[in-house]
Enzyme design. Structure first.
Site, short mmCIF file in Angstrom:
data_model
loop_
_atom_site.label_atom_id
_atom_site.label_comp_id
_atom_site.label_asym_id
_atom_site.label_seq_id
_atom_site.Cartn_x
_atom_site.Cartn_y
_atom_site.Cartn_z
N LYS A 114 0.95 -1.03 -0.04
CA LYS A 114 0.06 -0.26 0.00
C LYS A 114 0.90 1.04 -0.09
O LYS A 114 1.34 1.50 1.00
CB LYS A 114 -0.75 0.02 1.28
CG LYS A 114 -2.21 0.73 1.24
CD LYS A 114 -2.43 2.12 0.42
CE LYS A 114 -2.02 2.92 1.78
NZ LYS A 114 -1.78 4.42 1.23
N GLU A 140 10.75 15.99 14.77
CA GLU A 140 11.15 15.83 13.46
C GLU A 140 10.47 16.75 12.37
O GLU A 140 9.12 16.93 12.23
CB GLU A 140 10.71 14.26 12.90
CG GLU A 140 11.12 13.97 11.51
CD GLU A 140 11.02 12.57 11.24
OE1 GLU A 140 11.87 11.80 10.47
OE2 GLU A 140 9.94 12.16 11.57
N GLU A 160 9.94 1.00 10.63
CA GLU A 160 11.16 1.69 10.59
C GLU A 160 10.40 3.15 10.52
O GLU A 160 9.96 3.74 9.43
CB GLU A 160 11.72 1.65 9.12
CG GLU A 160 13.11 2.23 9.31
CD GLU A 160 13.12 3.69 8.53
OE1 GLU A 160 13.27 4.66 9.27
OE2 GLU A 160 13.19 3.62 7.17
N CYS A 181 14.60 10.25 6.79
CA CYS A 181 14.69 9.98 8.10
C CYS A 181 15.59 9.86 8.93
O CYS A 181 15.59 10.33 9.91
CB CYS A 181 13.67 8.67 8.34
SG CYS A 181 14.67 7.26 7.62
#
Length: 493
Positions: free
Chosen positions: A183, A393, A258, A292
């Protein structure tokens, strides 16, 4: 070289369809895909429904049974054919990444190189040990621990590396003998669809790879919770990872996450300053900061702080922001207006709290009237470690720089966030370097270098950055399960 990305002869066809159990399917209900460089709709993709999920998993279940019985060598031959097909279509795939994600064509070509690398590492597993014989407690008996496929893997993949992370999940899943249903992100579904076509062209058996396009909270949730799915692997935000982990909990199946990161770059007084500046710069502004493992915050020891900032600003002010298909562009747009707004809010919040804006801060002047999602490379000083821009973040081309005095102080700063994916440090002192590898609370630590991570390593996060991981032997093992066999071959009297 340019391509018509939407034509009868292209990987996507004139109208993109999704791959449902070996069958390309269009739907009346569709979802738009934007071009980040123009802000305009690029095309539309189908919206998967429950019937597509049921068909996909029913076909995958049957296809996996045959695939799982094939030898590792036979599977490796198929993966080798995928690499050849990726190479054949490499430039078209790169341009698809640019069109839907916005990274520069140079970076996109590098991403397609990563696709090949993930498949290449996976096929080397044809030489792996697939079990072990354990010493039995009695004669004429054997105790065998076998490695077997999981069955059907569900993969939820993000928008920042839509091609590479497809390969990061598909290659080991197939090599281990599984079927996989992906997906992709609603923002960047085209790369996954194009790579699914490449896999089909390369001879991957029908039903082993499917791509369902649609909403994460509808089709993604249904996929995770379906009883035929035996494992879930996710690369994405911490928020999404927590939701998916909760959805899968009642099935008690393996979940590999992750998730987000808040990577520190630590520069000590004794560092090679040219190297540290260059790599801190590259690590922050790669893919418009949408990685990331990107340099999200830089700590510089006070003795070299001012010089570091001066040299970094020279590089930042020279960055070429522009059309990602232009070979001379060094940084493209943000992926969406929502992502642009999020980054802008972080910058404005930091400035409001007392940070100094050294560069950037919003739209680049030369693109002020452009409709694309452009954000100027931004540097902030006068930042304190407790500001949101240091703790949360950002995922954009924004770098806060914070001075420090002592080793203990900077280790405390670096470990102070909820994230623990990647950390970088620059020092010429051997003792400092080794101490950092022990004291930094991160799944990956780089000394005097940055990434990207290597396919034979293990890409894993601590704390809110993940659970499990990808790549290398340890990542590959996530796609297998163990079966213990007790065998008695004593002869009767």
């Amino acid at each position: 070289m340019s391509f018509s990305l939407l034509s009868e002869n292209s990987l996507l066809g004139s109208t993109p369809a999704m791959l449902v159990g070996g069958r390309w399917v269009s739907t009346d209900e569709t979802r738009p895909v934007d071009n980040p460089a123009t802000g305009e709709v690029l095309t539309e993709v189908p919206e998967a429904g429950p019937e597509h999920l049921e068909e996909t998993l029913a076909v995958a279940y049957k296809a996996q049974k045959d695939w799982g019985r094939r030898t590792y060598a036979e599977r490796a031959d198929v993966l080798a054919a995928v690499i050849d097909a990726v190479e054949e279509h490499a430039e078209e795939l790169a341009q698809i990444v640019v069109a839907e994600q916005g990274k520069t064509i140079t970076e996109a070509r590098g991403e397609i190189g990563g696709v090949k690398a993930f498949f290449d590492f996976a096929l080397t597993q044809k030489y792996r040990n697939v079990g072990e014989v354990v010493a039995s407690s009695a004669a004429n008996r054997q105790l065998i621990v076998r490695e077997e496929p999981i069955g059907i893997v569900a993969a939820i993949i993000p928008w920042n590396f839509p091609a590479a992370i497809y390969a990061r999940k598909v290659a080991p899943a197939l090599m281990a003998g599984n079927a996989i249903v992906l997906k992709p992100s609603e923002l960047t579904p085209l790369s996954a669809l194009a790579l699914a076509k490449v896999c089909e062209k390369a001879g991957v058996p029908a039903g082993l790879v499917s791509v369902l396009t649609g909403g994460g909270r509808s089709i993604g949730k249904a996929l995770v919770e379906h009883p035929l799915v035996g494992m879930v692997t996710v690369t994405g935000s911490t928020r999404a990872g927590r939701e998916i982990l909760a959805q899968a909990a009642h099935k008690v199946i393996p979940v590999s996450l992750e998730l987000g990161g808040k990577a520190p770059v630590i520069v000590f007084d004794d560092a090679d300053l040219d190297l540290a500046v260059q790599e801190a710069f590259e690590s922050r502004f790669w893919n418009c900061g949408q990685v990331c493992t990107c340099n999200e915050r830089t700590y510089v020891q006070r003795g070299v702080h001012d010089e570091f900032v001066r040299r970094l600003l020279e590089k930042v002010n020279g960055l070429v922001v522009g059309d990602p298909l232009d070979e001379g562009s060094q940084i493209g747009p943000k992926v969406s207006q929502a992502e642009w707004d999020k980054v802008k809010a972080f910058v404005d919040g930091a400035v409001g709290a007392g940070a100094r804006l050294e560069a950037g801060g919003g739209r680049p002047e030369h693109l002020a009237e452009d409709k694309g999602f452009w954000f100027a490379p931004t540097v902030l000083t006068g930042v304190s470690n407790d500001m949101d821009i240091v703790q949360q973040e950002v995922f954009g081309p924004v770098l806060p720089i914070i001075p420090f005095d002592t080793y203990d102080e900077v280790v405390e700063y670096a470990n102070s966030t909820d994230y623990g994916l990647t950390a970088y440090a620059y020092t010429e002192d051997f003792r400092t370097a080794l101490s950092l590898t022990e004291d930094l609370e991160f799944g990956e630590v780089y000394i005097n270098q940055t990434g990207p991570e290597q396919v034979q390593g293990f890409h894993t996060g601590w704390k809110m950055s993940g659970l499990g991981g990808d790549d290398g032997q340890h990542g590959f093992e996530r796609y297998t399960r163990k079966k213990t066999v007790y065998l008695d071959y004593r002869r009767g009297n």
